[in-house]
Write an enzyme that holds these catalytic residues in place. Structure first.
Site, mmCIF file in Angstrom:
data_model
loop_
_atom_site.group_PDB
_atom_site.id
_atom_site.type_symbol
_atom_site.label_atom_id
_atom_site.label_comp_id
_atom_site.label_asym_id
_atom_site.label_seq_id
_atom_site.Cartn_x
_atom_site.Cartn_y
_atom_site.Cartn_z
ATOM 1 N N LYS A 107 0.841 -1.206 0.000
ATOM 2 C CA LYS A 107 0.000 0.000 0.000
ATOM 3 C C LYS A 107 0.877 1.258 0.000
ATOM 4 O O LYS A 107 2.085 1.177 0.290
ATOM 5 C CB LYS A 107 -0.920 -0.019 1.228
ATOM 6 C CG LYS A 107 -0.198 -0.024 2.563
ATOM 7 C CD LYS A 107 -1.161 -0.354 3.701
ATOM 8 C CE LYS A 107 -0.444 -0.339 5.045
ATOM 9 N NZ LYS A 107 -1.305 -0.861 6.143
ATOM 10 N N TYR B 264 16.206 29.980 9.250
ATOM 11 C CA TYR B 264 14.966 30.692 9.630
ATOM 12 C C TYR B 264 14.853 30.868 11.132
ATOM 13 O O TYR B 264 15.207 29.977 11.909
ATOM 14 C CB TYR B 264 13.741 29.907 9.158
ATOM 15 C CG TYR B 264 13.359 30.161 7.725
ATOM 16 C CD1 TYR B 264 13.039 31.442 7.273
ATOM 17 C CD2 TYR B 264 13.289 29.110 6.834
ATOM 18 C CE1 TYR B 264 12.675 31.660 5.957
ATOM 19 C CE2 TYR B 264 12.914 29.315 5.513
ATOM 20 C CZ TYR B 264 12.615 30.587 5.084
ATOM 21 O OH TYR B 264 12.244 30.792 3.783
HETATM 22 C C1 LIG Z 1 -0.579 -1.816 6.881
HETATM 23 C C2 LIG Z 1 -1.161 -3.109 7.307
HETATM 24 C C3 LIG Z 1 -0.357 -4.256 7.384
HETATM 25 C C4 LIG Z 1 1.154 -4.202 7.257
HETATM 26 O O1 LIG Z 1 1.639 -3.744 8.489
HETATM 27 P P1 LIG Z 1 3.210 -3.550 8.785
HETATM 28 O O2 LIG Z 1 3.238 -3.049 10.184
HETATM 29 O O3 LIG Z 1 3.713 -2.553 7.819
HETATM 30 O O4 LIG Z 1 3.852 -4.885 8.639
HETATM 31 C C5 LIG Z 1 -0.972 -5.481 7.624
HETATM 32 N N1 LIG Z 1 -2.316 -5.543 7.819
HETATM 33 C C6 LIG Z 1 -3.117 -4.463 7.807
HETATM 34 C C7 LIG Z 1 -4.568 -4.619 8.053
HETATM 35 C C8 LIG Z 1 -2.561 -3.211 7.559
HETATM 36 O O5 LIG Z 1 -3.347 -2.123 7.556
#
Ligand SMILES: *Cc1c(COP(=O)(O)O)cnc(C)c1O
Length: 374
Positions: A47, A265
């Site tokens: 994702k 800044y």
């Molecule tokens: C993002 C997500 C994962 C992966 O999690 P990590 O901590 O990056 O390994 C797995 N399951 C769900 C439902 C998620 O939202």
């Protein structure tokens, strides 16, 4: 200009270079898969553009390594991944938005259904054939997934699932990165109870950190994400994963500054001695968070130097007083993320987690993908 000299011209203009090690990501996936028993598969979460590293390069590399099940967050991410990989299974974690069922079916995406309404909406399209679905049950995170009352209703009326091919039942752990947290065992028990109420289907509870909680948490498949990309799944303990990103920032200018002079800044940093300051072409618009102002270090010719002053949109400033001027010079590079100074250290300096550093990595970087056998 020939095609072959384009990369070097792009490099010549680059204010920063982000190197992504595809072989390292594949090795991290293999290493996680090797921790599983024979009955457990290793999926991959890609994702948010593979946590900022580029799904278009990362997902095909993981598929070549043997990964057959991928998770994305949104329908658009799923459609993009389907174009890249026609033959793999793709599940969409954020579920089914009203009116999008047709697009899920056309791209052969499996929605992770998070409520009875989503189950009903997906079933509505299943008149002529069975539609694949994953059901997410909430076991204590109160974020996504069926609540206990919804589960009880499904158990009472199994026909609510008629027409669906249940590919998996999953849940998500809230505290998996803290092995001693009592939530882990509580969620494990709640997940087992939920599975007993549902039709038999492959089960999945663990993401990257959860995988390290032991075989009880593995079920039929695990869903690692950040660990593939080098984020430590075991905060506070040695990182079992390899770093797969390297970020080099370009030095634009080096100047002598007197004692008492202000840098950046807000005149927020004042030199307490005469010294030299290097200005580097990476700022918060590139994902180097402003909360990392006055904090953290960069590597120059193998030595660590402090980041001083505020991070600005396109620039940061380093104190390079102790560094040989031939090593810290305009046009040269400093190491911002590398094997010895990984995303978790960078995150700690910014007061955040490695996940946020990776997903914030800038769109202006010159990206180089490497895929060399270790
Ligand atoms: C993002 C997500 C994962 C992966 O999690 P990590 O901590 O990056 O390994 C797995 N399951 C769900 C439902 C998620 O939202």
């Amino acid at each position: 200009m020939s095609a072959t000299d384009r990369p070097s011209r792009a490099l010549a203009r680059a204010g920063a270079v982000l190197e992504i090690d595809l072989a390292g990501i594949a090795a991290n996936w293999r290493g996680l898969a090797a921790r599983l028993g024979p009955g457990t598969r290793c999926a991959a979460v890609v994702k948010a553009d593979a946590y900022g590293l580029g799904m278009a390069r990362v997902a095909p590399r993981l598929a070549a390594e043997g990964c057959r099940l991928f998770f994305v967050a949104t329908l658009d991410e799923g459609i993009a991944l389907r174009r890249l990989l026609p033959g793999i299974e793709i599940a969409v974690l954020n579920g089914l938005l009203p009116g999008t069922g047709g697009e899920f079916a056309r791209a052969r995406l499996v929605p992770v259904l998070n409520s009875l309404d989503e189950i009903a909406a997906w079933r509505a399209g299943a008149r002529t054939r069975r539609l694949p679905a994953i059901i997410h049950v909430d076991t204590g995170m109160a974020r996504l997934g069926l609540a206990p009352a919804d589960l009880a209703e499904l158990a009472r009326a199994p026909s609510l699932l008629a027409g669906l091919e249940l590919r998996a039942v999953l849940s998500h752990l809230a505290c998996a990165d803290d092995a001693a947290h009592p939530m882990n065992a509580a969620q494990l028990a709640a997940f087992r109870a939920a599975l007993a109420q549902l039709p038999r289907a492959p089960a999945s509870l663990a993401s990257g950190s959860g995988l390290f909680l032991g075989a009880d948490y593995h079920f039929d498949f695990v869903r690692p994400g950040a660990a593939l990309y080098g984020v430590n799944p075991l905060p506070g303990r040695p990182n079992p994963m390899a770093q797969v990103v390297r970020l080099k920032g370009r030095i634009l200018q080096v100047r002598d500054v007197d004692r008492g002079m202000a840098v950046g800044y807000g005149a927020a940093h004042r030199m307490d001695r005469p010294g030299r300051v290097a200005t580097v072409a990476v700022g918060y618009a590139d994902g180097w968070l402003r909360s990392a102002s006055h904090r953290g270090t960069a590597g120059v010719a193998g030595q660590r130097v402090p980041i001083i002053g505020r991070i600005s949109m396109d620039l940061m400033t380093l104190d390079v007083t102790g560094i040989d001027p031939t090593l810290a010079r305009p046009g040269g590079f400093v190491e911002l993320i590398d094997e010895t100074h990984g995303v978790d250290e960078v995150a700690a300096a910014a007061g955040t987690i490695g996940y946020e550093i990776l997903t914030a990595l800038g769109r202006r970087f010159h990206r180089v993908y490497r895929d060399e056998a270790a």
